[in-house]
Structure formats: C-alpha cells, structure tokens
Design a protein around this motif. Structure first.
Motif, PDB file in Angstrom:
ATOM      1  N   GLU A 288      67.819   6.039  -8.553  1.00 23.19           N
ATOM      2  CA  GLU A 288      67.110   6.116  -7.279  1.00 23.19           C
ATOM      3  C   GLU A 288      65.671   5.669  -7.470  1.00 23.19           C
ATOM      4  OE1 GLU A 288      70.351   7.149  -5.192  1.00 23.19           O
ATOM      5  OE2 GLU A 288      68.354   6.776  -4.413  1.00 23.19           O
TER       6      GLU A 288
ATOM      7  N   PRO B  25      70.147  -3.472   7.390  1.00 23.92           N
ATOM      8  CA  PRO B  25      69.215  -2.920   6.413  1.00 23.92           C
ATOM      9  C   PRO B  25      69.709  -1.643   5.745  1.00 23.92           C
ATOM     10  CG  PRO B  25      67.981  -3.741   8.273  1.00 23.92           C
ATOM     11  CD  PRO B  25      69.442  -3.853   8.642  1.00 23.92           C
ATOM     12  N   ARG B  26      70.239  -0.712   6.520  1.00 22.06           N
ATOM     13  CA  ARG B  26      70.736   0.527   5.919  1.00 22.06           C
ATOM     14  C   ARG B  26      71.983   0.259   5.083  1.00 22.06           C
ATOM     15  NH1 ARG B  26      74.313   4.602   6.608  1.00 22.06           N
ATOM     16  NH2 ARG B  26      73.599   6.692   5.998  1.00 22.06           N
TER      17      ARG B  26
ATOM     18  N   ARG C 106      70.806  -1.041   1.738  1.00 23.75           N
ATOM     19  CA  ARG C 106      70.186  -0.025   0.886  1.00 23.75           C
ATOM     20  C   ARG C 106      71.203   0.935   0.293  1.00 23.75           C
ATOM     21  NH1 ARG C 106      66.571   0.241   5.283  1.00 23.75           N
ATOM     22  NH2 ARG C 106      67.498   2.238   5.917  1.00 23.75           N
ATOM     23  N   THR C 107      72.283   1.207   1.038  1.00 30.91           N
ATOM     24  CA  THR C 107      73.259   2.186   0.564  1.00 30.91           C
ATOM     25  C   THR C 107      74.443   1.545  -0.162  1.00 30.91           C
ATOM     26  OG1 THR C 107      74.365   2.149   2.733  1.00 30.91           O
ATOM     27  CG2 THR C 107      72.653   3.816   2.384  1.00 30.91           C
TER      28      THR C 107
ATOM     29  N   VAL D 140      72.619  -0.664  -5.536  1.00 23.60           N
ATOM     30  CA  VAL D 140      71.353  -1.184  -5.004  1.00 23.60           C
ATOM     31  C   VAL D 140      70.262  -0.142  -5.214  1.00 23.60           C
ATOM     32  CG1 VAL D 140      70.095  -1.849  -2.921  1.00 23.60           C
ATOM     33  CG2 VAL D 140      72.408  -2.725  -3.329  1.00 23.60           C
ATOM     34  N   ARG D 141      69.222  -0.546  -5.900  1.00 25.96           N
ATOM     35  CA  ARG D 141      68.078   0.321  -6.146  1.00 25.96           C
ATOM     36  C   ARG D 141      67.030   0.201  -5.032  1.00 25.96           C
ATOM     37  NH1 ARG D 141      65.198  -0.251 -11.952  1.00 25.96           N
ATOM     38  NH2 ARG D 141      67.411  -0.283 -12.535  1.00 25.96           N
ATOM     39  N   PHE D 142      66.923  -1.000  -4.457  1.00 25.04           N
ATOM     40  CA  PHE D 142      65.944  -1.282  -3.413  1.00 25.04           C
ATOM     41  C   PHE D 142      66.429  -2.526  -2.691  1.00 25.04           C
ATOM     42  CE2 PHE D 142      62.123  -3.453  -1.841  1.00 25.04           C
ATOM     43  CZ  PHE D 142      61.372  -2.420  -1.301  1.00 25.04           C
ATOM     44  N   GLY D 143      66.387  -2.532  -1.361  1.00 22.15           N
ATOM     45  CA  GLY D 143      66.859  -3.699  -0.631  1.00 22.15           C
ATOM     46  C   GLY D 143      66.131  -3.880   0.686  1.00 22.15           C
ATOM     47  N   LYS D 144      65.816  -5.132   1.025  1.00 24.89           N
ATOM     48  CA  LYS D 144      65.143  -5.455   2.268  1.00 24.89           C
ATOM     49  C   LYS D 144      65.801  -6.670   2.903  1.00 24.89           C
ATOM     50  CE  LYS D 144      61.662  -2.475   2.363  1.00 24.89           C
ATOM     51  NZ  LYS D 144      61.393  -1.555   3.500  1.00 24.89           N
TER      52      LYS D 144
ATOM     53  N   THR E 155      67.074  -7.972  -3.062  1.00 24.91           N
ATOM     54  CA  THR E 155      67.799  -6.808  -3.549  1.00 24.91           C
ATOM     55  C   THR E 155      67.499  -6.570  -5.021  1.00 24.91           C
ATOM     56  OG1 THR E 155      69.596  -7.424  -2.037  1.00 24.91           O
ATOM     57  CG2 THR E 155      70.058  -5.689  -3.637  1.00 24.91           C
TER      58      THR E 155
ATOM     59  N   PRO F 251      59.267  -1.315  -6.523  1.00 21.71           N
ATOM     60  CA  PRO F 251      60.681  -1.677  -6.704  1.00 21.71           C
ATOM     61  C   PRO F 251      60.965  -2.439  -7.984  1.00 21.71           C
ATOM     62  CG  PRO F 251      59.647  -3.063  -5.044  1.00 21.71           C
ATOM     63  CD  PRO F 251      58.679  -1.982  -5.346  1.00 21.71           C
TER      64      PRO F 251
END
Length: 256
Positions: free
Chosen positions: A6, A42-43, A46-47, A51-55, A79, A125
């Motif tokens: 996380e 987007p959600r 991220r989930t 994936v540690r971080f995603g936009k 990502t 990130p």
C-alpha cells in the motif's frame, strides 16, 4: 513482491521496479465514451490487483501546455506496479479492455524510476530512487496542482518554454497531461538520452527562467518532478506524439 504494497506517501517508500504509461488514441466520435471511462475507471485502476498507485489522465497536444491545449482524442493511464508480473494482465483487465474497445491506436511505455522529488495526491508514488547511469531514452514527468490565484501568471509564462521545447535537440516525444481540465497541470517528455534532457532543463534560458520563477511566484500547491529510464516502448509511437524518425515498432531503452 508476493503481497500488495500500500502507498504510504512517506519518506523511504519502496522504489517500484515497474511503472507503465498506457496511452490511447480515440476518434472524436468516441468522446462521450472516453469521458464515461474517465469517470468510471480511476477507482477500478487503483483497486486492480498489484497496483500501488494509478491515475487516469487527459492529455494536451504539447504545443502550449495550457488550458487551451487539451487533446480530447488522447487519454493515458500512469500506473505504479508491485511487480512486472502484476502488470502482465493489464490488457485483459476491465480497464484495459474498456479502453481498447474505443481506441484507434495505443502505446505502452515501460519505465524504471531514476529520480523523484515531491508528492502526488499526498503520496510519493515512485519512492526515493537513487538514480543510476543510463545510456538510452529517458522520460521526464512533471505534475503540479496550481494555486488558483497564481494560475493565470503560470499560463502566461508557459508559451516560451513550450516553443523552446519543440525544437530541443534529442527530444523524441512530448505532450501535456492532467487529472482535470484546469488546475492540475503536467508534462511528459521523452529524450534520446539523459544529456539531452539535462541540457534543456538546466541550460536553456527559457526553461531556466521558468525554474527560477517557480521558487518566487508560488505557482504550485503541490508538485512532483520525476525521471525514468525507458525500458521499452510498445505499440504505435505516433500516439505519443513521436517526433523522431522511425515507425511504430517496439523501441528498446538502453542500460549501462
């Protein structure tokens, strides 16, 4: 890693082995579907497992990097992955499949963080990379959340920098990115090697002037600057705004 890590946003965060930049070119008629994807995905990104971080990001043409520069036929996903294995099934994920259905062309850039300074949405990130010697293409990412009262002066300062970037030696590709049409500004630029990037960033007068004004004008409420080794470029490079010679075949990055 065998378990999902996380994001902490704290100093000392682990440096990811792989960061990917997926870019899709859509038709003008697909805009309603693209906007739906920007609202829904987007959600989901991220989930997604691993994936540690995603936009999810909108893009600009790269000619002005301002609010009038939006390109409504190109979209991107940045990502950060727990491991390369976690990224392997992205194309078969709900997000990957949804964008593939509306894309006319696409490209993926595989990246390894070299340096990173600042925060994105309160997180770091890319951890705290230690750098390293690279012989081959590098990607520079800038991202900032503008202060509302400083936005107008920022946009007035950008055109000379954008004009200088267009003809910079060693530039392979460039475009703007943002999480929203206004206030969340960013740039992506790909360079033939690190010396070309350094020459533009620190020796070009327009860019040096913009750097100096960053410290005095207080443009940003939050900012991040990162550099990456380009490990691989797969797909249609024209989607990235490629300005160098060559076709859409895979391009390998170089390591020392």
């Amino acid at each position: 890693m065998s378990e999902r890590s996380e994001p902490t946003g704290e100093p000392g965060s682990a440096v990811p082995e792989l960061v990917t930049l997926h870019v899709w070119r859509t038709s003008p008629g697909a805009l309603p579907r693209a906007l739906t994807r920007m609202a829904v995905d987007p959600r989901r990104l991220r989930t997604h497992p691993g994936v540690r971080f995603g936009k999810l990001l909108g893009t600009g043409t790269g000619t002005g990097f301002g609010p009038g520069d939006a390109d409504l036929t190109r979209w991107a996903a940045l990502t950060v992955w727990d491991s390369p294995a976690a990224a392997a099934d992205f194309d078969d994920s709900p997000v990957g499949r949804a964008w593939a259905r509306i894309a006319r062309a696409q490209a993926r850039v595989d990246l390894r963080p070299l340096t990173s300074r600042g925060e994105w949405s309160g997180q770091r990130p890319f951890g705290e990379p230690a750098g390293g010697r690279v012989t081959g293409p590098v990607l520079a990412l800038t991202r900032a959340r503008l202060r509302v009262r400083r936005a107008a002066t920022f946009w007035r300062a950008i055109p000379p920098v954008a004009a200088a970037l267009r003809d910079a030696p060693g530039l392979l590709a460039r475009f703007g990115v943002g999480e929203a049409p206004l206030g969340w500004q960013g740039t992506v630029s790909v360079w033939r090697d690190p010396t070309d990037l350094v020459a533009f960033a620190y020796r070009h007068p327009e860019h040096r002037a913009a750097i100096m004004r960053t410290h005095t004008a207080g443009w940003y409420a939050e900012e991040l600057f990162a550099r990456f080794e380009v490990r691989d470029v797969v797909g249609d490079r024209s989607v990235l705004g490629w300005v160098a010679d060559g076709g859409p075949e895979t391009v390998k990055g170089g390591r020392a």
